[in-house]
Write a protein that holds these residues in place. Sequence first.
Motif, PDB file in Angstrom:
ATOM      1  N   UNK A   3       0.826  -1.198   0.000  1.00 12.23           N
ATOM      2  CA  UNK A   3       0.000   0.000   0.000  1.00 12.23           C
ATOM      3  C   UNK A   3       0.868   1.260   0.000  1.00 12.23           C
ATOM      4  N   UNK A   4       1.940   1.234   0.792  1.00 11.40           N
ATOM      5  CA  UNK A   4       2.842   2.387   0.861  1.00 11.40           C
ATOM      6  C   UNK A   4       3.500   2.648  -0.502  1.00 11.40           C
ATOM      7  N   UNK A   5       3.896   1.576  -1.174  1.00 12.18           N
ATOM      8  CA  UNK A   5       4.500   1.714  -2.504  1.00 12.18           C
ATOM      9  C   UNK A   5       3.521   2.286  -3.525  1.00 12.18           C
ATOM     10  N   UNK A   6       2.288   1.773  -3.487  1.00 11.63           N
ATOM     11  CA  UNK A   6       1.276   2.274  -4.416  1.00 11.63           C
ATOM     12  C   UNK A   6       0.958   3.746  -4.162  1.00 11.63           C
ATOM     13  N   UNK A   7       0.910   4.121  -2.881  1.00 16.23           N
ATOM     14  CA  UNK A   7       0.648   5.527  -2.537  1.00 16.23           C
ATOM     15  C   UNK A   7       1.769   6.435  -3.026  1.00 16.23           C
ATOM     16  N   UNK A   8       3.012   5.963  -2.895  1.00 10.30           N
ATOM     17  CA  UNK A   8       4.148   6.745  -3.398  1.00 10.30           C
ATOM     18  C   UNK A   8       4.063   6.920  -4.910  1.00 10.30           C
ATOM     19  N   UNK A   9       3.720   5.815  -5.620  1.00 11.03           N
ATOM     20  CA  UNK A   9       3.587   5.874  -7.074  1.00 11.03           C
ATOM     21  C   UNK A   9       2.475   6.843  -7.482  1.00 11.03           C
ATOM     22  N   UNK A  10       1.321   6.742  -6.798  1.00 12.17           N
ATOM     23  CA  UNK A  10       0.188   7.606  -7.101  1.00 12.17           C
ATOM     24  C   UNK A  10       0.512   9.062  -6.815  1.00 12.17           C
ATOM     25  N   UNK A  11       1.196   9.302  -5.692  1.00 13.74           N
ATOM     26  CA  UNK A  11       1.583  10.667  -5.318  1.00 13.74           C
ATOM     27  C   UNK A  11       2.531  11.259  -6.355  1.00 13.74           C
ATOM     28  N   UNK A  12       3.495  10.454  -6.780  1.00 10.18           N
ATOM     29  CA  UNK A  12       4.456  10.925  -7.786  1.00 10.18           C
ATOM     30  C   UNK A  12       3.778  11.264  -9.101  1.00 10.18           C
ATOM     31  N   UNK A  48       1.674  14.488  -8.716  1.00  6.97           N
ATOM     32  CA  UNK A  48       2.508  15.703  -8.712  1.00  6.97           C
ATOM     33  C   UNK A  48       3.038  16.008 -10.116  1.00  6.97           C
ATOM     34  N   UNK A  49       3.353  14.950 -10.857  1.00  2.00           N
ATOM     35  CA  UNK A  49       3.825  15.145 -12.239  1.00  2.00           C
ATOM     36  C   UNK A  49       2.740  15.777 -13.090  1.00  2.00           C
ATOM     37  N   UNK A  50       1.533  15.207 -13.001  1.00  3.16           N
ATOM     38  CA  UNK A  50       0.402  15.741 -13.767  1.00  3.16           C
ATOM     39  C   UNK A  50       0.086  17.162 -13.334  1.00  3.16           C
ATOM     40  N   UNK A  51       0.185  17.420 -12.014  1.00  5.58           N
ATOM     41  CA  UNK A  51      -0.067  18.777 -11.504  1.00  5.58           C
ATOM     42  C   UNK A  51       0.908  19.785 -12.089  1.00  5.58           C
ATOM     43  N   UNK A  52       2.160  19.393 -12.190  1.00  7.00           N
ATOM     44  CA  UNK A  52       3.172  20.289 -12.774  1.00  7.00           C
ATOM     45  C   UNK A  52       2.892  20.555 -14.253  1.00  7.00           C
ATOM     46  N   UNK A  53       2.493  19.491 -14.988  1.00  8.13           N
ATOM     47  CA  UNK A  53       2.159  19.652 -16.407  1.00  8.13           C
ATOM     48  C   UNK A  53       0.942  20.553 -16.563  1.00  8.13           C
ATOM     49  N   UNK A  54      -0.063  20.340 -15.712  1.00 14.35           N
ATOM     50  CA  UNK A  54      -1.293  21.145 -15.772  1.00 14.35           C
ATOM     51  C   UNK A  54      -0.987  22.618 -15.542  1.00 14.35           C
ATOM     52  N   UNK A  55      -0.089  22.884 -14.597  1.00 12.06           N
ATOM     53  CA  UNK A  55       0.242  24.274 -14.273  1.00 12.06           C
ATOM     54  C   UNK A  55       0.860  24.991 -15.461  1.00 12.06           C
TER      55      UNK A  55
END
Length: 456
Positions: free
Chosen positions: A94-103, A106-113
Amino acid sequence: MSMVFFRQALHALQQQSRRRTPYRVNQWFKWLSPGLSIKRWLLISVGGVLLASLGLAIWIKLTPIFWTIELLRGFLGFITNILPNYISGPLVLLFGLLLLLWGQTRTVGSITKVLRPEGEEELIDVLLAHHRLYRGPKIVVIGGGTGLSTLLRGLKTYSANITAIVTVADDGGSSGRLRQEFGVLPPGDIRNCLAALADEEKLLTELFQYRFRAGDGLSGHSFGNLFLTAMTEITGDLERAVAASSKVLAVRGQVLPATLSDVRLWAELADGRRIEGESSIPKAGGKIVKLGCIPANPPALPAALKAIKEADYIIIGPGSLYTSLIPNLLVPEIADAIAQSKAPRIYVCNIMTQPGETEGYTVADHIRAIDAATSHRKLFDAVLVHKKSPSAKSLIRYAQQNSHPVFLDREAVTLLGRRIVPANVLFEDETGYVRHNPQKLAKVLFRWYSGAHHGK
């Protein structure tokens, strides 16, 4: 006191987090929507990471990887001694999946900005809307004037595959002056359609529609007309000028002139008069018995014929019967292509009669006029007619101009072999001016198309 304040702040953050979490989770799951091709690229990315790790291991002969794995094995053994594997395993996963999802988030958020700095819409919502619109049916709309641009404003919310085929017979106002002075085809109706199909570029659209109120030689001209005239001079013809302008306005679909010939309309009236010029015909004040153009039988724009041939749906109108709709059908190849099409075809009848063109006309009279102009071929299967009468205020306003609601003579329309599609699609402004409501009209047209399409 500080502890009380800290607890209140923590509580407020928790409440905000609870409200935000379902929305964020919903946004994340949207990325897994079918058709976006996101899932496959995500899996390819994960596969790339695994292959890169394997390649590194092979390159360095596994020595550091071996000791890293041994260290990791010892650490995991220590963890499993404290927590059983059926608890520690799912927790680490679960911790690994959360890290992947968070990453990824954040990547998509940066692209959106970068892509959408105003931040009005989520990037995933934009992608989903784009995907839906560009999978919409290929629609061809034929006409001119304000009626056509009104319809396009509604249609563009259902499909981005729209082709508006527009008359180039206009010789009045700004378009007429530019036509006379520069020898270009009239840009007015094309300008209105481009503005109607623009993808929410509000400032550019307002600029395109801006009309100069002063200035020697500028007064009365719209910026869009001048822009299209300049682009025609630069690119060599109106088709290229419209294509370039479409990119500037981020247009959904395309706008095409019916022909690149310099067409001039003429009309024969019941009293024997022959009137020349699109703007002069309604002013003549007589009953039109025949309409034609100079030169006769102008060649169609090849792109317009291609659009009709590939169309899933063809809509004729709304617009002035003799000066906006029929001029397109005086291009023989256009009428031939519509007649040969197997796509559902519908005619949107006007709500009110038009002085100098359709005084006293019923719905069947409108249909007969179109049939007569196209050698009595059946160019459409159905006619959309507004059901309810306008308000008393509007009726009085229009009656002063000798204009009245178009009467639906059901039996005559049925005898002409057309299906009647009644609908409430009227919009009245505060002055009593009547026109079609873009959203309501588009909704009814798509509902009919769905029924006709699935009924085949």
